[in-house]
Design an enzyme around this catalytic site. Structure first.
Site, PDB file in Angstrom:
ATOM      1  N   HIS A 109       3.722  -1.260  -4.738  1.00 52.13           N
ATOM      2  CA  HIS A 109       3.633  -0.782  -3.369  1.00 52.13           C
ATOM      3  C   HIS A 109       2.266  -0.869  -2.838  1.00 52.13           C
ATOM      4  O   HIS A 109       2.063  -1.365  -1.902  1.00 52.13           O
ATOM      5  CB  HIS A 109       4.286   0.236  -3.175  1.00 52.13           C
ATOM      6  CG  HIS A 109       4.481   0.979  -1.664  1.00 52.13           C
ATOM      7  ND1 HIS A 109       5.456   0.880  -1.014  1.00 52.13           N
ATOM      8  CD2 HIS A 109       3.277   1.708  -1.150  1.00 52.13           C
ATOM      9  CE1 HIS A 109       5.062   1.665   0.085  1.00 52.13           C
ATOM     10  NE2 HIS A 109       3.832   1.932  -0.067  1.00 52.13           N
ATOM     11  N   GLU A 110       1.246  -0.409  -3.539  1.00 52.00           N
ATOM     12  CA  GLU A 110       0.105  -0.092  -3.097  1.00 52.00           C
ATOM     13  C   GLU A 110      -0.488  -1.466  -3.176  1.00 52.00           C
ATOM     14  O   GLU A 110      -1.408  -1.737  -2.103  1.00 52.00           O
ATOM     15  CB  GLU A 110      -0.885   0.958  -3.757  1.00 52.00           C
ATOM     16  CG  GLU A 110      -0.272   2.190  -3.948  1.00 52.00           C
ATOM     17  CD  GLU A 110      -0.025   2.879  -2.372  1.00 52.00           C
ATOM     18  OE1 GLU A 110      -0.711   2.731  -1.358  1.00 52.00           O
ATOM     19  OE2 GLU A 110       1.116   3.746  -2.210  1.00 52.00           O
TER      20      GLU A 110
ATOM     21  N   HIS B  32      -0.231  -3.147   0.038  1.00 52.98           N
ATOM     22  CA  HIS B  32      -1.171  -2.648   1.329  1.00 52.98           C
ATOM     23  C   HIS B  32      -2.599  -3.482   1.016  1.00 52.98           C
ATOM     24  O   HIS B  32      -3.045  -3.755   2.325  1.00 52.98           O
ATOM     25  CB  HIS B  32      -1.460  -1.380   1.051  1.00 52.98           C
ATOM     26  CG  HIS B  32      -0.196  -0.385   1.692  1.00 52.98           C
ATOM     27  ND1 HIS B  32       0.051  -0.238   3.080  1.00 52.98           N
ATOM     28  CD2 HIS B  32       0.452   0.671   1.164  1.00 52.98           C
ATOM     29  CE1 HIS B  32       1.210   0.469   3.177  1.00 52.98           C
ATOM     30  NE2 HIS B  32       1.343   1.202   2.051  1.00 52.98           N
TER      31      HIS B  32
ATOM     32  N   GLU C 217       3.243  -1.004   6.243  1.00 52.33           N
ATOM     33  CA  GLU C 217       4.171  -0.695   5.398  1.00 52.33           C
ATOM     34  C   GLU C 217       5.331  -1.643   5.163  1.00 52.33           C
ATOM     35  O   GLU C 217       5.773  -1.855   4.181  1.00 52.33           O
ATOM     36  CB  GLU C 217       4.965   0.559   5.948  1.00 52.33           C
ATOM     37  CG  GLU C 217       5.822   1.570   4.985  1.00 52.33           C
ATOM     38  CD  GLU C 217       4.819   2.225   3.959  1.00 52.33           C
ATOM     39  OE1 GLU C 217       3.597   2.131   4.059  1.00 52.33           O
ATOM     40  OE2 GLU C 217       5.460   2.428   2.834  1.00 52.33           O
TER      41      GLU C 217
HETATM   42 MG    MG Z   1       2.692   2.819   1.895  1.00 54.84          MG
END
Ligand code: MG
Length: 504
Positions: A270-271, A274, A300
């Protein structure tokens, strides 16, 4: 600043020159904040809080200097600015508005309050005791309501707060969005419940792992997924995050709970999503206010894209399988297909960050409803633990046993981030729009994620359509421009129904 292929207008270049001290200050503030959340000794917080409060004031002073404001005004009169030049102006005007409307004393008070609250939240969470955090949150809510007044709004004070995280987003829009997903998600959960496996545990959830070995797996994930580890680093923090320090310096964190490795695995990917957005911004946009993503919805949409479509795909799990089983001997007893099933279990849970793709949105909805009523003054901070638990029972059919797994779970309120949560769900809906269009153009992710080469193609597509533009476009505009579609939750719902009716 020198003229480059994206930025040519003389007035904008002159403005960017004057912007460099603000850029530098932001660079250092970001680094100091990263340090607070990773390695700083606990007792350093007071001095750091004071330094950051002074830095915030200095940034405001620089923004409000007459010659800087007059350069913004001068650039505003320019005709024929391109999209990037217009965006630079748009973002600087937003910054200016923020500083013109918020008094200096207020910013100072707010910065100090959130620094104190952050530490209070940390120990309250450790002790699972909301009472010690309560006065800090009361202060933050009071200051946030003041902030909404200072910033101004047309219909709802929460609009002013939403706008800080997502330009132009309104309470009415968020309500409309949740109304469009509430019913189909509830129906999908009912469908899954009827299949009989709903809420069941998987043996892999219980298997304990060694943190050092899991760190090795984390490195292996990044080495496989990313193409240059010289501009990306990974650390550990209690709440995983990603931060864009500047050109060549992107940092993410993950955490290790000691069991149920999908959590740490998904957090890392997830990170990474980003970070990749910021990494792949066009190089001409470095040192400008649009070099990297500022829309949290777009951001996101990238993290959730990697977490859900790539990380949780059977293809990627198979590609990584040899590394996964190195992390723990017991994992060898599970095939890639079984690990895939484990990672895609639908289960009502208490923690948003660990929620499956279906129930995830209900966690965000709960937060939105609570925040809106807090800002309206309809509910009180002291009643939050009960309100929180009641809503979990109402929406997810489970009740937290303590504050740690309930109202204290997330860092956001201690940071003063009220108005942030809706971007999690809306960004996820946006990720589903990207998925459909990417697959129409370059093939299914389930095929692409089978190889490093295929992953490279995904990265390239995302760079072309989204990343290279940095913060040039707001989310509604970029999706329209790149896909020809208006934003809606349609693709998210279709994706969830297709995937989970297949799995259940
Ligand atoms: Mg996030």
């Amino acid at each position: 600043m020198k003229e480059n292929s994206l930025i040519k207008n003389k007035a904008i270049l002159e403005l960017l020159d004057k912007y460099q001290p603000i850029w530098s200050l932001n660079h250092l503030i970001t680094l100091a904040n990263w340090d607070i959340r990773t390695y700083m000794p606990e007792e350093g917080i007071e001095a750091r809080g004071n330094a950051l409060a002074e830095a915030a004031k200095l940034s405001q002073t620089l923004f409000l200097k007459e010659d800087f404001i007059s350069l913004i005004e001068k650039a505003g009169k320019e005709k024929d600015l391109n999209d990037h030049e217009n965006a630079i102006l748009r973002i600087l005007k937003r910054g200016l508005k923020f500083y013109q409307r918020l008094p200096r004393d207020f910013i100072e008070e707010y910065t100090k309050a959130t620094n104190d609250a952050h530490l209070a939240w940390k120990s309250a969470k450790e002790e699972s005791n909301f009472k010690t955090f309560e006065p800090h949150l009361e202060k933050i809510v009071e200051l946030t309501r003041k902030k909404a007044k200072y910033l101004g709004y047309e219909k709802h004070p929460y609009d002013a707060l939403l706008d800080e995280y997502e330009e132009g987003l309104t309470t009415e829009e968020v309500e409309g969005y949740f109304n469009s997903i509430k019913k189909p998600i509830a129906e999908l959960i009912n469908y899954i419940k009827k299949s009989g496996n709903y809420g069941s545990e998987h043996a892999l959830e219980k298997i304990k792992y060694d943190e050092d070995k899991m760190k090795e797996l984390t490195k292996a994930i990044l080495n496989l997924i990313h193409y240059n580890m010289n501009h990306l680093r990974i650390d550990t923090s209690s709440h995983p995050f990603s931060t864009n320090i500047g050109k060549g310096d992107h940092r993410i964190t993950t955490r290790f709970e000691g069991k149920d490795f999908a959590r740490s695995y998904s957090g890392t990917i997830h990170e990474y999503g980003h970070a990749l957005y910021d990494i792949q911004s066009h190089e001409d946009l470095h040192y400008t206010p649009i070099g990297g993503g500022s829309s949290l919805v777009i951001h996101e949409s990238q993290s959730r894209f990697w977490e859900n479509f790539v990380g949780k795909s059977e293809a990627f799990i198979s590609l990584l399988y040899n590394e996964i089983i190195k992390a723990n001997d017991e994992y060898k007893n599970y095939s890639p297909r079984e690990i895939y099933n484990y990672m895609n279990l639908v289960k009502p849970s208490l923690i948003r960050m660990e929620a499956d793709e279906v129930t995830y949105h209900l966690h965000v909805l709960i937060r939105f409803e609570i925040e809106k009523e807090l800002i309206e003054g309809k509910i009180k901070v002291k009643d939050l633990p009960k309100i929180w638990n009641d809503k979990y029972e109402q929406y997810l059919g489970i009740r937290p046993e303590n504050d740690q797994e309930g109202v204290l779970q997330d860092i956001h309120w201690s940071d003063g981030s009220i108005g942030y949560f809706p971007t999690y769900s809306i960004g996820t809906a946006l990720s589903a729009i990207w998925k459909i269009h990417l697959e129409n153009e370059i093939g299914r992710i389930d095929d692409l994620a089978k190889s490093k080469d295929g992953i490279g193609k995904i990265q390239k597509w995302l760079k072309e359509k989204i990343h290279r533009h940095g913060s040039t476009y707001i989310f509604r505009d970029i999706v329209k421009k790149m896909t020809g579609e208006e934003f809606s939750s349609r693709h998210l719902i279709e994706y969830l129904e297709e995937k989970y009716k297949r799995l259940y």
